[in-house]
Design an enzyme around this catalytic site. Structure first.
Site, mmCIF file in Angstrom:
data_model
loop_
_atom_site.group_PDB
_atom_site.id
_atom_site.type_symbol
_atom_site.label_atom_id
_atom_site.label_comp_id
_atom_site.label_asym_id
_atom_site.label_seq_id
_atom_site.Cartn_x
_atom_site.Cartn_y
_atom_site.Cartn_z
ATOM 1 N N GLU A 81 0.811 -1.233 0.000
ATOM 2 C CA GLU A 81 0.000 0.000 0.000
ATOM 3 C C GLU A 81 0.839 1.275 0.000
ATOM 4 O O GLU A 81 0.637 2.184 0.815
ATOM 5 C CB GLU A 81 -0.963 -0.029 1.183
ATOM 6 N N GLU A 84 -6.126 -10.945 -1.116
ATOM 7 C CA GLU A 84 -6.900 -10.744 0.121
ATOM 8 C C GLU A 84 -8.409 -10.717 -0.181
ATOM 9 O O GLU A 84 -9.163 -9.955 0.379
ATOM 10 C CB GLU A 84 -6.458 -9.440 0.802
HETATM 11 O O1 G3I Z 1 -2.432 -9.029 18.922
HETATM 12 C C1 G3I Z 1 -2.956 -7.848 19.546
HETATM 13 C C2 G3I Z 1 -3.476 -8.181 20.942
HETATM 14 O O2 G3I Z 1 -2.375 -8.586 21.758
HETATM 15 C C3 G3I Z 1 -4.159 -6.953 21.542
HETATM 16 O O3 G3I Z 1 -4.708 -7.290 22.803
HETATM 17 C C4 G3I Z 1 -5.269 -6.493 20.580
HETATM 18 C C5 G3I Z 1 -6.029 -5.286 21.093
HETATM 19 O O4 G3I Z 1 -5.199 -4.138 20.899
HETATM 20 O O5 G3I Z 1 -4.675 -6.159 19.297
HETATM 21 C C6 G3I Z 1 -4.099 -7.310 18.705
HETATM 22 O O6 G3I Z 1 -3.521 -6.940 17.467
HETATM 23 C C7 G3I Z 1 -4.517 -6.727 16.457
HETATM 24 C C8 G3I Z 1 -4.143 -7.600 15.242
HETATM 25 O O7 G3I Z 1 -5.022 -7.350 14.144
HETATM 26 C C9 G3I Z 1 -4.187 -9.101 15.587
HETATM 27 O O8 G3I Z 1 -5.514 -9.442 15.868
HETATM 28 C C10 G3I Z 1 -4.446 -5.255 16.062
HETATM 29 O O9 G3I Z 1 -4.944 -4.477 17.130
HETATM 30 C C11 G3I Z 1 -5.333 -5.035 14.829
HETATM 31 O O10 G3I Z 1 -5.161 -3.712 14.346
HETATM 32 C C12 G3I Z 1 -4.909 -5.992 13.715
HETATM 33 O O11 G3I Z 1 -5.785 -5.790 12.620
HETATM 34 C C13 G3I Z 1 -5.297 -6.333 11.395
HETATM 35 C C14 G3I Z 1 -5.079 -5.181 10.390
HETATM 36 O O12 G3I Z 1 -4.656 -5.708 9.120
HETATM 37 C C15 G3I Z 1 -4.009 -4.214 10.871
HETATM 38 O O13 G3I Z 1 -2.766 -4.899 10.949
HETATM 39 C C16 G3I Z 1 -6.326 -7.289 10.842
HETATM 40 O O14 G3I Z 1 -6.438 -8.431 11.706
HETATM 41 C C17 G3I Z 1 -5.894 -7.761 9.462
HETATM 42 O O15 G3I Z 1 -6.904 -8.576 8.868
HETATM 43 C C18 G3I Z 1 -5.680 -6.539 8.551
HETATM 44 O O16 G3I Z 1 -5.206 -7.014 7.313
HETATM 45 C C19 G3I Z 1 -4.925 -5.982 6.334
HETATM 46 C C20 G3I Z 1 -3.725 -6.426 5.537
HETATM 47 O O17 G3I Z 1 -2.622 -6.621 6.405
HETATM 48 C C21 G3I Z 1 -3.395 -5.420 4.441
HETATM 49 N N1 G3I Z 1 -4.559 -5.209 3.569
HETATM 50 C C22 G3I Z 1 -5.766 -4.779 4.316
HETATM 51 C C23 G3I Z 1 -6.118 -5.817 5.368
HETATM 52 C C24 G3I Z 1 -7.388 -5.431 6.101
HETATM 53 O O18 G3I Z 1 -7.198 -4.238 6.810
#
Ligand code: G3I
Length: 387
Positions: A178, A292
């Site tokens: 991105e 995705e």
């Molecule tokens: O692992 C921590 C946990 O320890 C903590 O308690 C919790 C609450 O803060 O957060 C957890 O991490 C989360 C992580 O997902 C794992 O579940 C993050 O907050 C959360 O922001 C993260 O969201 C991910 C997002 O990318 C941001 O990285 C989504 O699961 C994931 O599906 C999404 O995937 C992205 C691709 O990488 C790029 N393309 C878009 C796609 C959707 O946004």
């Protein structure tokens, strides 16, 4: 004579072929479902082997797979079985991103991705990496550094360390994720980000060059979203990415593939725009991965599940009809496999029109039963007409 890189790639794909054939053999005694929708599916296990997305994709020159949240695979054996039956490739949705992988300067959490790699190997699946550089996953500790030379060195060292750790093991990496956002009004439509500000606009070339040096075997991919639709905004982003990639190729930057994230919106038009985009990369000799895939129908105010599912499935079909004929398209991954785990239900209410309604974007529902998306995907693989 195959190069080492080609040998590994061939080897892994051969392994996938063997497993897929074996999977098909498991059901050799069963009638191969001539129709798409067998009358009764009492369990997801009825769709293993020759009926699986993995087998149908393989028959038509594709690898189908899914993103996974690794702790779910570790804890839920039914889901682990579903993944191994349906997928030929996996990608961790979070655990290889900087924030999860490198919580501090001196810590690399390779444990979870290593688990997934071993799981994939045991099930004759490939694995891809996501991602080495993304503006949304920059750990706090590196943001506190105010020395750009130090940040640049950390950037190179991170990519080197991670790519060497998985050298010869991963089929591909989303090296940069991105990097284009025309709203930031920067040259080339580049996104303003921590990496742009601290490493400079050449961070993209540097990331790909560093990854290639550390792992000559992985296919290096640029991954982005918002390029799928037949609309002006997506057309602008497609043009900017094409210009960026042409520039990279002209400078000899090692790039092998483009990842089209394919986060689709139900009912939107997908067709010539993405087909032309894919062909342009085909002409450049690049592979294209749909990385995705899911369909969000949050904008559709309805509680008629059958009606919702039909529109979602139709969106899958129309998009894949535009994308799959091109021989450059090698992989289709959905962003998770079951609605139970879709990221869409975790979105903040500020990003959803109907925050209390569960999304239905994936091939298996929350109870691991096949959805209309499953059949839309599988039929799309079967109807793949080579361009
Ligand atoms: O692992 C921590 C946990 O320890 C903590 O308690 C919790 C609450 O803060 O957060 C957890 O991490 C989360 C992580 O997902 C794992 O579940 C993050 O907050 C959360 O922001 C993260 O969201 C991910 C997002 O990318 C941001 O990285 C989504 O699961 C994931 O599906 C999404 O995937 C992205 C691709 O990488 C790029 N393309 C878009 C796609 C959707 O946004």
């Amino acid at each position: 004579m195959l190069s080492r890189r080609e040998f590994i790639a061939k080897g892994t794909e051969t392994a996938v072929s063997i497993a897929t054939a074996a999977g098909a053999g498991l059901l050799a005694g069963c009638a191969n479902s001539a129709t798409s929708h067998p009358p009764m599916v009492s369990s997801f296990r009825d769709l293993a082997g020759s009926r699986s997305l993995r087998a149908h994709a393989h028959r038509h020159g594709l690898i189908y797979g899914s993103a996974v949240v690794i702790p779910i695979v570790q804890k839920n054996t039914d889901f682990a079985d579903l993944l191994s039956e349906q997928c030929g490739i996996l990608v961790p949705s979070n655990e290889l991103k900087w924030v999860a992988l490198r919580p501090s300067r001196d810590t690399f959490n390779f444990g979870p991705p290593d688990f997934l790699y071993d799981f994939a190997q045991r099930n004759h699946m490939l694995m891809r990496g996501h991602n080495l550089c993304w503006h949304e996953s920059v750990p706090t500790w590196i943001r506190k550094i105010d020395n750009k030379d130090e940040i640049k060195q950390l950037f190179v060292d991170h990519i080197t360390t991670v790519c060497k750790h998985y050298a010869g093991k991963l089929q591909s990496w989303d090296v940069v994720n991105e990097a284009i956002d025309p709203n930031d009004k920067l040259p080339g439509g580049l996104r303003k980000s921590f990496w742009y500000d601290n490493v400079g606009p050449d961070y993209i070339d540097l990331a790909f060059q560093t990854a290639r040096t550390a792992d000559p075997n992985a296919k290096l991919t640029y991954n982005d979203y918002g390029v799928e639709g037949d609309n002006d905004g997506d057309a602008v982003k497609r043009r900017l990415i094409l210009e960026m990639v042409k520039g990279m190729k002209s400078r000899g930057v090692p790039i092998d593939a483009i990842g089209i994230q394919s986060h689709l919106n139900a009912g939107e038009k997908y067709g010539q725009g993405v087909a032309d985009f894919i062909e342009a990369f085909h002409q450049m000799g690049l592979e294209v991965y749909l990385t995705e895939l899911d369909v969000n129908d949050d904008a559709t105010v309805s509680n008629d599940l059958a009606g919702r599912d039909a529109i979602i499935a139709k969106t899958y079909t129309e998009f894949l009809q535009a994308a799959l004929p091109n021989p450059a398209v090698k992989q289709v991954l959905t962003w998770d496999l079951s609605d139970r785990f879709t990221w869409l239900n975790g979105l903040g209410s500020h990003r959803r029109k109907q925050p209390n309604r569960l999304e239905r974007p994936l091939p298996f529902d929350a109870d691991f039963k096949p959805t209309d998306c499953f059949y839309a995907l599988r039929d799309s693989f079967d109807h793949r007409k080579r361009a």
